[in-house]
Design a protein around this motif. Structure first.
Motif, PDB file in Angstrom:
ATOM      1  N   LEU A 102     -10.724   2.001  -0.388  1.00  0.00           N
ATOM      2  CA  LEU A 102     -11.655   2.961   0.209  1.00  0.00           C
ATOM      3  C   LEU A 102     -10.904   3.930   1.124  1.00  0.00           C
ATOM      4  O   LEU A 102     -11.061   5.155   1.019  1.00  0.00           O
ATOM      5  N   ILE A 103     -10.062   3.391   2.002  1.00  0.00           N
ATOM      6  CA  ILE A 103      -9.273   4.240   2.907  1.00  0.00           C
ATOM      7  C   ILE A 103      -8.293   5.095   2.118  1.00  0.00           C
ATOM      8  O   ILE A 103      -8.105   6.287   2.403  1.00  0.00           O
ATOM      9  N   SER A 104      -7.664   4.493   1.099  1.00  0.00           N
ATOM     10  CA  SER A 104      -6.709   5.230   0.278  1.00  0.00           C
ATOM     11  C   SER A 104      -7.395   6.382  -0.453  1.00  0.00           C
ATOM     12  O   SER A 104      -6.872   7.500  -0.515  1.00  0.00           O
ATOM     13  N   GLY A 105      -8.578   6.110  -1.001  1.00  0.00           N
ATOM     14  CA  GLY A 105      -9.316   7.154  -1.715  1.00  0.00           C
ATOM     15  C   GLY A 105      -9.678   8.315  -0.803  1.00  0.00           C
ATOM     16  O   GLY A 105      -9.541   9.491  -1.181  1.00  0.00           O
ATOM     17  N   ILE A 106     -10.151   8.008   0.402  1.00  0.00           N
ATOM     18  CA  ILE A 106     -10.498   9.055   1.367  1.00  0.00           C
ATOM     19  C   ILE A 106      -9.258   9.871   1.732  1.00  0.00           C
ATOM     20  O   ILE A 106      -9.306  11.111   1.820  1.00  0.00           O
ATOM     21  N   SER A 107      -8.139   9.174   1.922  1.00  0.00           N
ATOM     22  CA  SER A 107      -6.891   9.862   2.288  1.00  0.00           C
ATOM     23  C   SER A 107      -6.428  10.792   1.174  1.00  0.00           C
ATOM     24  O   SER A 107      -6.052  11.949   1.422  1.00  0.00           O
TER      25      SER A 107
ATOM     26  N   ALA B 145      -1.301   1.631   6.237  1.00  0.00           N
ATOM     27  CA  ALA B 145      -0.365   2.357   5.368  1.00  0.00           C
ATOM     28  C   ALA B 145      -1.030   3.433   4.517  1.00  0.00           C
ATOM     29  O   ALA B 145      -0.364   4.380   4.094  1.00  0.00           O
ATOM     30  N   ALA B 146      -2.342   3.313   4.237  1.00  0.00           N
ATOM     31  CA  ALA B 146      -2.995   4.196   3.267  1.00  0.00           C
ATOM     32  C   ALA B 146      -2.846   5.690   3.563  1.00  0.00           C
ATOM     33  O   ALA B 146      -2.469   6.468   2.675  1.00  0.00           O
ATOM     34  N   PRO B 147      -3.130   6.153   4.784  1.00  0.00           N
ATOM     35  CA  PRO B 147      -2.973   7.598   5.040  1.00  0.00           C
ATOM     36  C   PRO B 147      -1.528   8.080   4.869  1.00  0.00           C
ATOM     37  O   PRO B 147      -1.286   9.168   4.346  1.00  0.00           O
ATOM     38  N   LEU B 148      -0.579   7.258   5.312  1.00  0.00           N
ATOM     39  CA  LEU B 148       0.834   7.624   5.177  1.00  0.00           C
ATOM     40  C   LEU B 148       1.229   7.678   3.704  1.00  0.00           C
ATOM     41  O   LEU B 148       1.971   8.573   3.279  1.00  0.00           O
ATOM     42  N   ALA B 149       0.692   6.738   2.916  1.00  0.00           N
ATOM     43  CA  ALA B 149       1.014   6.702   1.484  1.00  0.00           C
ATOM     44  C   ALA B 149       0.511   7.952   0.777  1.00  0.00           C
ATOM     45  O   ALA B 149       1.185   8.498  -0.101  1.00  0.00           O
ATOM     46  N   ALA B 150      -0.678   8.411   1.144  1.00  0.00           N
ATOM     47  CA  ALA B 150      -1.223   9.623   0.528  1.00  0.00           C
ATOM     48  C   ALA B 150      -0.350  10.840   0.816  1.00  0.00           C
ATOM     49  O   ALA B 150      -0.241  11.750  -0.003  1.00  0.00           O
ATOM     50  N   TRP B 151       0.287  10.853   1.980  1.00  0.00           N
ATOM     51  CA  TRP B 151       1.215  11.940   2.321  1.00  0.00           C
ATOM     52  C   TRP B 151       2.552  11.759   1.594  1.00  0.00           C
ATOM     53  O   TRP B 151       3.130  12.720   1.085  1.00  0.00           O
TER      54      TRP B 151
ATOM     55  N   THR C 136      -8.268   6.131  -6.070  1.00  0.00           N
ATOM     56  CA  THR C 136      -9.653   6.297  -5.631  1.00  0.00           C
ATOM     57  C   THR C 136     -10.615   5.472  -6.478  1.00  0.00           C
ATOM     58  O   THR C 136     -11.506   4.797  -5.962  1.00  0.00           O
ATOM     59  N   SER C 137     -10.435   5.510  -7.795  1.00  0.00           N
ATOM     60  CA  SER C 137     -11.317   4.746  -8.688  1.00  0.00           C
ATOM     61  C   SER C 137     -11.126   3.243  -8.534  1.00  0.00           C
ATOM     62  O   SER C 137     -12.017   2.455  -8.870  1.00  0.00           O
ATOM     63  N   GLU C 138      -9.986   2.823  -7.984  1.00  0.00           N
ATOM     64  CA  GLU C 138      -9.707   1.393  -7.837  1.00  0.00           C
ATOM     65  C   GLU C 138     -10.667   0.719  -6.859  1.00  0.00           C
ATOM     66  O   GLU C 138     -10.849  -0.501  -6.908  1.00  0.00           O
ATOM     67  N   PHE C 139     -11.307   1.482  -5.995  1.00  0.00           N
ATOM     68  CA  PHE C 139     -12.311   0.898  -5.102  1.00  0.00           C
ATOM     69  C   PHE C 139     -13.420   0.225  -5.909  1.00  0.00           C
ATOM     70  O   PHE C 139     -13.848  -0.899  -5.605  1.00  0.00           O
ATOM     71  N   VAL C 140     -13.884   0.899  -6.956  1.00  0.00           N
ATOM     72  CA  VAL C 140     -14.959   0.356  -7.795  1.00  0.00           C
ATOM     73  C   VAL C 140     -14.478  -0.889  -8.542  1.00  0.00           C
ATOM     74  O   VAL C 140     -15.214  -1.869  -8.684  1.00  0.00           O
ATOM     75  N   ILE C 141     -13.235  -0.853  -9.000  1.00  0.00           N
ATOM     76  CA  ILE C 141     -12.663  -1.986  -9.740  1.00  0.00           C
ATOM     77  C   ILE C 141     -12.524  -3.193  -8.816  1.00  0.00           C
ATOM     78  O   ILE C 141     -12.850  -4.331  -9.193  1.00  0.00           O
ATOM     79  N   ALA C 142     -12.028  -2.983  -7.595  1.00  0.00           N
ATOM     80  CA  ALA C 142     -11.875  -4.074  -6.625  1.00  0.00           C
ATOM     81  C   ALA C 142     -13.230  -4.689  -6.281  1.00  0.00           C
ATOM     82  O   ALA C 142     -13.358  -5.921  -6.164  1.00  0.00           O
ATOM     83  N   LEU C 143     -14.246  -3.856  -6.141  1.00  0.00           N
ATOM     84  CA  LEU C 143     -15.592  -4.349  -5.827  1.00  0.00           C
ATOM     85  C   LEU C 143     -16.146  -5.191  -6.976  1.00  0.00           C
ATOM     86  O   LEU C 143     -16.679  -6.288  -6.753  1.00  0.00           O
ATOM     87  N   ALA C 144     -15.988  -4.708  -8.211  1.00  0.00           N
ATOM     88  CA  ALA C 144     -16.500  -5.437  -9.375  1.00  0.00           C
ATOM     89  C   ALA C 144     -15.767  -6.759  -9.570  1.00  0.00           C
ATOM     90  O   ALA C 144     -16.385  -7.802  -9.855  1.00  0.00           O
TER      91      ALA C 144
ATOM     92  N   GLN D 135       0.823  -1.205   0.000  1.00  0.00           N
ATOM     93  CA  GLN D 135       0.000   0.000   0.000  1.00  0.00           C
ATOM     94  C   GLN D 135       0.861   1.261   0.000  1.00  0.00           C
ATOM     95  O   GLN D 135       0.513   2.262  -0.635  1.00  0.00           O
ATOM     96  N   LEU D 136       1.997   1.228   0.699  1.00  0.00           N
ATOM     97  CA  LEU D 136       2.909   2.368   0.662  1.00  0.00           C
ATOM     98  C   LEU D 136       3.405   2.607  -0.755  1.00  0.00           C
ATOM     99  O   LEU D 136       3.468   3.744  -1.236  1.00  0.00           O
ATOM    100  N   VAL D 137       3.766   1.517  -1.430  1.00  0.00           N
ATOM    101  CA  VAL D 137       4.237   1.618  -2.812  1.00  0.00           C
ATOM    102  C   VAL D 137       3.126   2.133  -3.714  1.00  0.00           C
ATOM    103  O   VAL D 137       3.311   3.055  -4.515  1.00  0.00           O
ATOM    104  N   ASP D 138       1.937   1.539  -3.577  1.00  0.00           N
ATOM    105  CA  ASP D 138       0.814   1.909  -4.433  1.00  0.00           C
ATOM    106  C   ASP D 138       0.411   3.368  -4.230  1.00  0.00           C
ATOM    107  O   ASP D 138       0.122   4.087  -5.183  1.00  0.00           O
ATOM    108  N   GLY D 139       0.418   3.794  -2.966  1.00  0.00           N
ATOM    109  CA  GLY D 139       0.041   5.172  -2.687  1.00  0.00           C
ATOM    110  C   GLY D 139       1.024   6.189  -3.212  1.00  0.00           C
ATOM    111  O   GLY D 139       0.666   7.316  -3.527  1.00  0.00           O
ATOM    112  N   ALA D 140       2.296   5.779  -3.340  1.00  0.00           N
ATOM    113  CA  ALA D 140       3.329   6.694  -3.834  1.00  0.00           C
ATOM    114  C   ALA D 140       3.479   6.641  -5.348  1.00  0.00           C
ATOM    115  O   ALA D 140       3.836   7.636  -5.974  1.00  0.00           O
TER     116      ALA D 140
END
Length: 307
Positions: free
Chosen positions: A56-61, A217-223, A180-188, A15-20
């Protein structure tokens, strides 16, 4: 218990990698699950179930940090969901023997792309600020969603570079919008796997471990997206993915290569990986020095005009 802790740590690191980078969460976690013997469809299903929470957490962050362009999210998410659902259905209906090397090839190709992209290419900025059209984003979303489900990852590696290459959206908003859009993809994709597979073979403990690591990791990744040099991170992660999935291909039986040749192949990959990282580090330092010099020149010119 050790396995659960390891998987949780991998979820955190991924998640750190993905967020960066805006990519590589699914590729990294799926590669690990395949390496410990999970079948391809179950590995992808496990990762996508965990991604419902992490994205979801990553998108919010990312939204909180102002990294999201909602027009891009709206235009790419729905076609991506369609592609992901179809891809999950296709993968679920392949035999394990057929699916394992196919997924390894997809992951290997994505790893090579990540490695070369962040080692050798900069980010074009000539069209920054121009709108991204639906006729570009819709087919991109469809393709990225399909690759993501069949390869256990690919939404970021396909979508992020394509939007970056357009030069129409600043990098942090590209990464934030894709995440953020990946939430919809993961759900589908998860719905596609559940309809095709049911819950058979899915380890709920692994899903929760990956989810827990990603949520932390999501909030830290967004930063970090504002501070981590993408070239260095991309070169590091790309090399790991290439090495691991080359090993998976050798073990699949598709290539009749002896132990000595395999060792040589691994050695070549490690040397190439080290070379890419060294090149990335040098390029990053050069770019940083150039930007510092330009900034100093600009400040000097402003002071001269003021005097």
């Amino acid at each position: 218990m050790k396995t659960i802790i390891l998987i949780g740590l991998v979820g955190l690191a991924a998640q750190l990698v993905d967020g960066a980078l805006g990519m590589a969460y699914g590729v990294t976690t799926t590669t690990l699950l395949l390496a410990i013997g999970t079948n391809p469809a179950t590995a992808s299903a496990t990762v996508h179930l965990a991604e419902i929470g992490t994205t979801l957490i990553s998108g919010i962050s990312h939204w909180k940090f102002g990294n999201v362009d909602w027009k891009v999210v709206r235009r790419i998410a729905l076609p991506g969901a369609v592609g992901a659902f179809v891809g999950a259905t296709v993968l679920s209906n392949l035999s394990t023997e057929s699916a394992a090397p196919i997924m390894a090839i997809i992951l290997l190709a994505l790893g090579i792309y990540i490695l070369t992209r962040f080692t050798f290419q900069g980010i074009p900025r000539g069209h920054l600020g121009k709108p991204l059209r639906k006729r570009f984003l819709a087919p991109l979303g469809l393709l990225a969603g399909f690759v993501d489900a069949t390869g256990g990852g690919g939404w970021g590696p396909v979508g992020t570079p394509a939007i970056l290459a357009s030069g129409r959206l600043e990098p942090r908003k590209v990464i934030g919008s894709i995440d953020t859009s990946e939430f919809v993809i993961a759900l589908a994709a998860s719905l596609g796997f559940l309809f095709s597979l049911g819950s058979q073979g899915i380890n709920v403990g692994w899903v929760l471990a990956i989810l827990a690591g990603g949520v932390i990791a999501a909030p830290l990744a967004a930063w970090l997206v504002r501070h981590v040099p993408p070239r260095l991170l991309g070169a590091s992660v790309g090399g790991i993915i290439v090495l691991t999935n080359t090993r998976s291909l050798f073990r699949s039986g598709w290539f009749e290569i002896g132990g000595t040749l395999q060792t040589v192949a691994y050695g070549v990959i490690v040397l190439a990986w080290a070379g890419c990282f060294a090149y990335s580090l040098r390029a990053y330092l050069q770019d940083r020095d150039t930007e510092s010099a330009d900034h100093l020149t600009e400040e000097a010119n402003k002071n001269a005009v003021a005097v």
